[in-house]
Design an enzyme around this catalytic site. Structure first.
Site, PDB file in Angstrom:
ATOM      1  N   GLU A  42      86.493 102.489  43.716  1.00  0.00           N
ATOM      2  CA  GLU A  42      86.861 103.427  42.659  1.00  0.00           C
ATOM      3  C   GLU A  42      86.584 104.877  43.070  1.00  0.00           C
ATOM      4  O   GLU A  42      87.384 105.783  42.801  1.00  0.00           O
ATOM      5  CB  GLU A  42      86.119 103.086  41.365  1.00  0.00           C
ATOM      6  CG  GLU A  42      86.457 101.733  40.774  1.00  0.00           C
ATOM      7  CD  GLU A  42      87.877 101.640  40.231  1.00  0.00           C
ATOM      8  OE1 GLU A  42      88.592 102.658  40.199  1.00  0.00           O
ATOM      9  OE2 GLU A  42      88.278 100.522  39.851  1.00  0.00           O
ATOM     10  N   GLU A 291      95.872  92.916  28.752  1.00  0.00           N
ATOM     11  CA  GLU A 291      95.287  92.905  30.088  1.00  0.00           C
ATOM     12  C   GLU A 291      95.644  91.613  30.838  1.00  0.00           C
ATOM     13  O   GLU A 291      95.862  91.642  32.050  1.00  0.00           O
ATOM     14  CB  GLU A 291      93.765  93.063  29.991  1.00  0.00           C
ATOM     15  CG  GLU A 291      93.043  93.174  31.316  1.00  0.00           C
ATOM     16  CD  GLU A 291      93.258  94.504  32.012  1.00  0.00           C
ATOM     17  OE1 GLU A 291      92.622  94.718  33.055  1.00  0.00           O
ATOM     18  OE2 GLU A 291      94.061  95.331  31.531  1.00  0.00           O
ATOM     19  N   GLU A 310     100.435 100.936  35.468  1.00  0.00           N
ATOM     20  CA  GLU A 310     101.292 100.195  36.406  1.00  0.00           C
ATOM     21  C   GLU A 310     102.715  99.978  35.889  1.00  0.00           C
ATOM     22  O   GLU A 310     103.683 100.071  36.647  1.00  0.00           O
ATOM     23  CB  GLU A 310     100.637  98.854  36.743  1.00  0.00           C
ATOM     24  CG  GLU A 310      99.444  98.950  37.672  1.00  0.00           C
ATOM     25  CD  GLU A 310      98.169  99.432  36.993  1.00  0.00           C
ATOM     26  OE1 GLU A 310      97.217  99.775  37.712  1.00  0.00           O
ATOM     27  OE2 GLU A 310      98.128  99.450  35.731  1.00  0.00           O
ATOM     28  N   THR A 396      97.391 104.516  45.338  1.00  0.00           N
ATOM     29  CA  THR A 396      97.289 103.547  44.252  1.00  0.00           C
ATOM     30  C   THR A 396      96.738 104.173  42.981  1.00  0.00           C
ATOM     31  O   THR A 396      96.868 103.597  41.903  1.00  0.00           O
ATOM     32  CB  THR A 396      96.419 102.352  44.685  1.00  0.00           C
ATOM     33  OG1 THR A 396      96.622 101.267  43.776  1.00  0.00           O
ATOM     34  CG2 THR A 396      94.941 102.719  44.759  1.00  0.00           C
TER      35      THR A 396
END
Length: 458
Positions: A42, A291, A310, A396
């Protein structure tokens, strides 16, 4: 975290004064000399990626987004990126496999009692940021570390199936999670193989990606071979046991939606169209994405939506590839749903339950770094990012790196710029009609359990 992660979003929004103000605030107030423990993955994608992207914008090394040079800037963001990566390097030490610990303290290194298990994506999605840092500093050590990590992970894949699991022990190399899929724990590992090749030109990365793609197609993909022309069930990618390829559950997760964008980058537009449609069905059903969704039970297994990007990302990339107005309509639905279900006085809130639309007092940094960025770019045709789309690469976490001879040799640069938009030509029909006809779209809707607006309107 959020101030750093959203830096280049201000550039996309073309707000130079706020971008410069945010840079100055970060330089003057942020220090990594803190007794805190961070996740290596992260911190890399959110902090290091943003600092590197913003540094290149400020120094005009990425001049494709406009002139954002700052007179008193002296490379401080690059220094900060270097500093935090150095503080994370102890994670790569003292493991028997060479794979990194998932967490590291920025002052004390790896703390006693740190778990030995890391996910494949967490360990194997560092190459873009570490590689760019190496090239900007003319110090290959960081890229070497990331490449060695990827090679070691690759060597641990199952010898029979060629698949990787989702969780591995960094001391023994034993797979603690045998699930192989395209979602959480694995998603960005595949993504970074392809993107590393595009950015750096190393054929090894491309070969790994193509080998992985073959195994994904062999073991995970179910349904008709060609979604837009063949008969049979629509394609879906299932989670399997890495050891034998057998289906292990009947759910997909929100992170898996990013694979449609990877397919676009790979030129597999028809496949991306159908994969995106699965998630569009879920968005139509709930107005947001759960999720984790059980496509067999046609109900959420995990019901919260933390404003993930996404689906918006895939919508944007499919629009760039096809120019189909359908994806503008999808983008408008996403924006309307976010405003209806998650907008609050101080921003946007995580949806705690996609059915009853209760909220949590939380907004992840990727909402500003990615979700809003992709939705903004979807509708701003004249944005410098869109005008120079083939020469830019999103990490990403949605940070923007230039594809240039700074990162790969000039001889191989021109062909890759031609391929970066799409390996398939745009079809005239795509600009006139929806990418899937009504019957095929309805078939996908029914497969995902969407029959109308009853759930979304609740």
């Amino acid at each position: 975290m959020m101030s750093i992660d959203s830096l280049d979003s201000l550039v996309v929004f073309q707000n130079k004064s706020e971008f410069h103000r945010a840079v100055r605030l970060i330089i003057d107030n942020v220090s990594f000399e803190k007794d805190v423990t961070v996740q290596v993955f992260e911190a890399t994608i959110r902090v290091v990626g943003s600092l590197l992207s913003s540094h290149m914008i400020l120094t005009n090394e990425n001049n494709l987004l406009g002139d954002y040079r700052m007179p008193d800037y002296d490379g401080e963001l690059l220094t900060m990126a270097h500093d935090i990566v150095l503080r994370m390097l102890p994670a790569f030490e003292n493991t028997l496999t060479g794979l990194p610990y998932p967490r590291v303290n920025l002052i004390k290194g790896v703390l006693e009692g740190t778990i030995n298990e890391t996910c494949t994506a967490g360990a194997g999605s560092l190459l873009l940021e570490f590689g760019v840092l190496s090239r900007l500093l003319n110090d290959s050590s960081f890229e070497i570390i990331a490449r060695k990590t990827n090679a070691r992970l690759w060597n641990f894949r199952d010898k029979r199936t060629g698949l990787l699991g989702n969780v591995i022990d960094v001391q023994t190399g034993e797979w603690k999670g045998i699930l192989s899929g395209l979602g959480a724990g694995l998603d960005s590992f595949y993504e970074y193989m392809l993107k590393a090749y595009i950015l750096f030109g190393d054929e090894t990365d491309l070969k790994m990606y193509l080998d992985a793609q073959d195994q994904i197609w062999t073991h995970m993909r179910k349904g008709r071979a060609n979604c837009r022309s063949d008969d049979g069930q629509p394609p879906i990618y299932v989670n399997v046991d890495m050891r034998d390829g057998k289906v292990v559950n009947t759910w997909i997760d929100a992170l898996q939606a990013s694979f449609a964008g990877v397919l676009v980058l790979d030129g597999m537009i028809d496949e991306a169209v159908c994969f995106h449609a699965l998630y569009y069905a879920l968005w139509k059903k709930y107005g947001v994405l759960p999720e984790r969704y059980n496509w067999h039970l046609k109900a959420p297994d995990v019901s919260f939506y933390p404003l993930r990007p996404e689906f918006a990302e895939a919508t944007y990339l499919l629009y760039r590839a096809t120019k189909s107005p359908f994806y503008l309509h999808v983008g408008r639905e996403i924006i309307d749903s976010l405003n209806m279900h998650s907008r609050v006085r101080c921003g946007f809130a995580t949806v705690h339950d996609v059915v009853d639309k209760t909220l949590e007092d939380r907004m992840e940094s990727f909402f500003l770094s990615e979700t809003t960025k992709y939705l903004y770019l979807l509708f701003d045709e004249d944005n410098p990012v869109n005008k120079n789309y083939s020469r830019l690469l999103f990490t990403t976490e949605g940070h923007i790196f230039p594809i240039s001879n700074k990162f790969r040799d000039a001889e191989s640069l021109s062909p890759i710029l031609d391929l970066n938009v799409s390996c398939q030509s745009n079809l005239v029909e795509d600009t006139l009609f929806p990418p899937l006809n009504e019957n095929r779209l309805t078939q996908i809707f029914k497969m995902m359990g969407y029959y109308g607006n009853e759930v979304q309107a609740s």
